[in-house]
Design a protein around this motif. Structure first.
Motif, PDB file in Angstrom:
ATOM      1  N   PRO A  15       9.302  54.804  35.998  1.00 60.76           N
ATOM      2  CA  PRO A  15       8.589  55.934  36.621  1.00 60.76           C
ATOM      3  C   PRO A  15       8.975  56.137  38.091  1.00 60.76           C
ATOM      4  CG  PRO A  15       7.034  54.474  35.500  1.00 60.76           C
ATOM      5  CD  PRO A  15       8.365  53.784  35.508  1.00 60.76           C
TER       6      PRO A  15
ATOM      7  N   SER B  28       8.113  49.136  33.478  1.00 64.47           N
ATOM      8  CA  SER B  28       6.984  50.079  33.563  1.00 64.47           C
ATOM      9  C   SER B  28       6.728  50.531  34.999  1.00 64.47           C
ATOM     10  CB  SER B  28       5.717  49.448  32.974  1.00 64.47           C
ATOM     11  OG  SER B  28       5.372  48.285  33.699  1.00 64.47           O
TER      12      SER B  28
ATOM     13  N   LYS C  56      12.153  58.140  38.103  1.00 59.17           N
ATOM     14  CA  LYS C  56      11.854  59.505  37.664  1.00 59.17           C
ATOM     15  C   LYS C  56      11.178  60.292  38.795  1.00 59.17           C
ATOM     16  CE  LYS C  56       9.752  61.640  33.636  1.00 59.17           C
ATOM     17  NZ  LYS C  56       8.811  61.401  32.535  1.00 59.17           N
TER      18      LYS C  56
END
Ligand SMILES: O=P(O)(O)OC[C@H]1O[C@](O)(CO)[C@@H](O)[C@@H]1O
Length: 180
Positions: free
Chosen positions: A94, A90, A97
């Motif tokens: 991200p 988690s 990304k």
């Protein structure tokens, strides 16, 4: 030796291994003209939130990822990701990304060679014990030693930033919550 002293000694051992040049590299990325996003899971996330709060006190435009009022992250923003293991999905997913979208990444981890440590534009290594078994060994539970040491490390970074930006204690007080 008391238990208190044993814990303080552990923290001292980790802090002696924190490389201040890595903090200087992170300082260069954290700019008042940019939006700063903060990310972390579990207790690492709580420490990251403490850092976000201080950045707000010293005048940064700062958002915690996962909060209801956090906007989308865009090219040119800065992301500070905290993960002791450097592997928590988690946080890692991200972060990858964001990098692909032109966001500068400050990675804070116990292990420079972890997946998160390897992708930081600046990586701050805080080698306290984590859930992956990285770092200085500890008598404390789980990743407590990383959590404690990362809190101190990020406070040192805030002190560096406040000195660079000429923010006094009085100025910081003015942005502190007055609803307490
Ligand atoms: O810092 P990491 O390795 O990303 O782990 C995040 C969190 O995951 C946990 O293992 C479980 O929530 C916590 O102990 C830790 O703070």
């Amino acid at each position: 030796m008391t238990l208190v002293n044993e814990v303080v000694d552990e923290v001292n051992e980790v802090m002696a291994l924190v490389d201040e040049t890595q903090l200087v590299a992170a300082e260069k990325i954290i700019d008042k003209n940019k939006r700063i996003f903060i990310l972390g899971a579990g207790r690492s996330g709580l420490m990251a939130k403490g850092f976000a709060m201080r950045l707000m006190h010293i005048g940064y435009s700062v958002f915690v990822i996962g909060e209801t009022i956090t906007p989308s992250i865009q090219t040119g923003d800065v992301l500070v990701s905290v993960s002791g293991s450097g592997k928590t999905g988690s946080v890692l997913d991200p972060s990858k990304k964001a990098k692909e979208n032109g966001v500068k990444l400050v990675a804070v981890t116990s292990n420079a060679n972890s997946p998160l440590g390897r992708i930081g534009d600046a990586t701050i290594v805080v080698p306290g014990a984590t859930k992956s078994g990285d770092g200085v060994k500890s008598i404390q539970l789980l990743s407590t030693l990383f959590d404690q040491s990362v809190h101190i490390t990020l406070d040192v970074l805030c002190l560096m930033l406040s000195r660079r930006d000429n923010i006094s204690n009085e100025t910081a007080k003015a942005t502190h919550s007055n609803m307490e």
